[in-house]
Design a protein around this motif. Structure first.
Motif, PDB file in Angstrom:
ATOM      1  N   GLY A  33      20.691  54.506  25.226  1.00  9.24           N
ATOM      2  CA  GLY A  33      21.101  55.253  26.400  1.00  9.24           C
ATOM      3  C   GLY A  33      21.622  56.631  26.048  1.00  9.24           C
ATOM      4  N   TRP A  34      22.245  57.228  27.050  1.00  8.52           N
ATOM      5  CA  TRP A  34      22.768  58.583  26.910  1.00  8.52           C
ATOM      6  C   TRP A  34      24.196  58.653  27.452  1.00  8.52           C
ATOM      7  N   PHE A  35      25.041  59.328  26.688  1.00  4.23           N
ATOM      8  CA  PHE A  35      26.375  59.710  27.123  1.00  4.23           C
ATOM      9  C   PHE A  35      26.389  61.227  27.227  1.00  4.23           C
ATOM     10  N   ARG A  36      27.399  61.750  27.886  1.00  2.00           N
ATOM     11  CA  ARG A  36      27.588  63.200  27.904  1.00  2.00           C
ATOM     12  C   ARG A  36      29.068  63.522  27.879  1.00  2.00           C
ATOM     13  N   GLN A  37      29.353  64.709  27.370  1.00  2.00           N
ATOM     14  CA  GLN A  37      30.730  65.170  27.314  1.00  2.00           C
ATOM     15  C   GLN A  37      30.774  66.629  27.724  1.00  2.00           C
ATOM     16  N   ALA A  38      31.408  66.868  28.847  1.00  2.00           N
ATOM     17  CA  ALA A  38      31.579  68.225  29.339  1.00  2.00           C
ATOM     18  C   ALA A  38      32.845  68.822  28.721  1.00  2.00           C
ATOM     19  N   PRO A  39      32.947  70.149  28.672  1.00  2.00           N
ATOM     20  CA  PRO A  39      34.129  70.784  28.102  1.00  2.00           C
ATOM     21  C   PRO A  39      35.416  70.308  28.769  1.00  2.00           C
ATOM     22  N   LYS A  41      36.525  67.359  29.030  1.00  2.00           N
ATOM     23  CA  LYS A  41      36.437  66.030  29.647  1.00  2.00           C
ATOM     24  C   LYS A  41      36.101  64.978  28.604  1.00  2.00           C
ATOM     25  N   GLU A  42      36.322  63.726  28.972  1.00  2.00           N
ATOM     26  CA  GLU A  42      35.995  62.627  28.077  1.00  2.00           C
ATOM     27  C   GLU A  42      34.493  62.348  28.103  1.00  2.00           C
ATOM     28  N   ARG A  43      34.021  61.737  27.039  1.00  2.00           N
ATOM     29  CA  ARG A  43      32.627  61.338  27.001  1.00  2.00           C
ATOM     30  C   ARG A  43      32.404  60.219  28.021  1.00  2.00           C
ATOM     31  N   GLU A  44      31.310  60.320  28.749  1.00  2.00           N
ATOM     32  CA  GLU A  44      31.013  59.332  29.778  1.00  2.00           C
ATOM     33  C   GLU A  44      29.581  58.829  29.638  1.00  2.00           C
ATOM     34  N   LEU A  45      29.395  57.588  30.064  1.00  2.00           N
ATOM     35  CA  LEU A  45      28.066  56.994  30.055  1.00  2.00           C
ATOM     36  C   LEU A  45      27.254  57.564  31.216  1.00  2.00           C
ATOM     37  N   VAL A  46      26.079  58.050  30.908  1.00  5.23           N
ATOM     38  CA  VAL A  46      25.177  58.575  31.934  1.00  5.23           C
ATOM     39  C   VAL A  46      24.183  57.507  32.368  1.00  5.23           C
ATOM     40  N   PRO A  55      17.639  49.252  33.585  1.00  5.07           N
ATOM     41  CA  PRO A  55      18.420  50.482  33.487  1.00  5.07           C
ATOM     42  C   PRO A  55      19.728  50.413  34.276  1.00  5.07           C
ATOM     43  N   THR A  56      20.685  51.199  33.847  1.00  2.03           N
ATOM     44  CA  THR A  56      21.886  51.443  34.634  1.00  2.03           C
ATOM     45  C   THR A  56      22.103  52.954  34.689  1.00  2.03           C
ATOM     46  N   TYR A  57      22.714  53.406  35.763  1.00  2.00           N
ATOM     47  CA  TYR A  57      22.965  54.838  35.941  1.00  2.00           C
ATOM     48  C   TYR A  57      24.372  55.069  36.466  1.00  2.00           C
ATOM     49  N   ALA A  58      24.979  56.149  36.012  1.00  2.00           N
ATOM     50  CA  ALA A  58      26.215  56.592  36.619  1.00  2.00           C
ATOM     51  C   ALA A  58      25.914  57.041  38.049  1.00  2.00           C
TER      52      ALA A  58
END
Length: 115
Positions: A33-39, A41-46, A55-58
């Motif tokens: 899968g994919w996570f993301r981290q914005a400036p 902010k904490e890393r979150e599951l996408v 599949p699962t989605y935010a």
């Protein structure tokens, strides 16, 4: 061990496709899968995808992002459409090994969406 690519700069409303593949054939994953981290902010599951194809989605990306995978190649892809400035982040590919059960991380790829 996980190589991610495909990030870049895109205008709001545009699309990008991220790719991630494991180097070497010795890996066996149960989930990718994919996570993301914005400036700031904490890393979150996408999004995530099991090898069974579930599949699962935010909530923030439902209807806009689509995850797909190639189990034979230990690869996962993320099609991102209708991108918004709030999607700007470093995107990290993630995989969970079947045994031992442990996480693997890619190096991160930057996605910047301009307004």
């Amino acid at each position: 061990q996980l190589q991610a690519s495909g990030g870049g700069l895109v205008e709001a409303g545009g699309s990008l496709r991220l790719s991630c593949a494991a180097s070497g054939s010795r890996f066996s994953f149960s989930v990718m899968g994919w996570f993301r981290q914005a400036p700031g902010k904490e890393r979150e599951l996408v999004t995530s995808l099991t090898t069974a194809g579930n599949p699962t989605y935010a909530d923030s990306v439902k209807g806009r992002f689509t995850i797909s995978g190639d189990n034979a190649k230990n690869a996962v892809f993320l099609q991102m459409n209708s991108l918004k400035p709030e999607d700007t982040a470093v995107y990290y590919c993630n995989a969970v090994g079947e045994w031992p059960i442990r996480p693997y991380w890619g190096q991160g790829t930057l996605v910047t969406v301009s307004s």
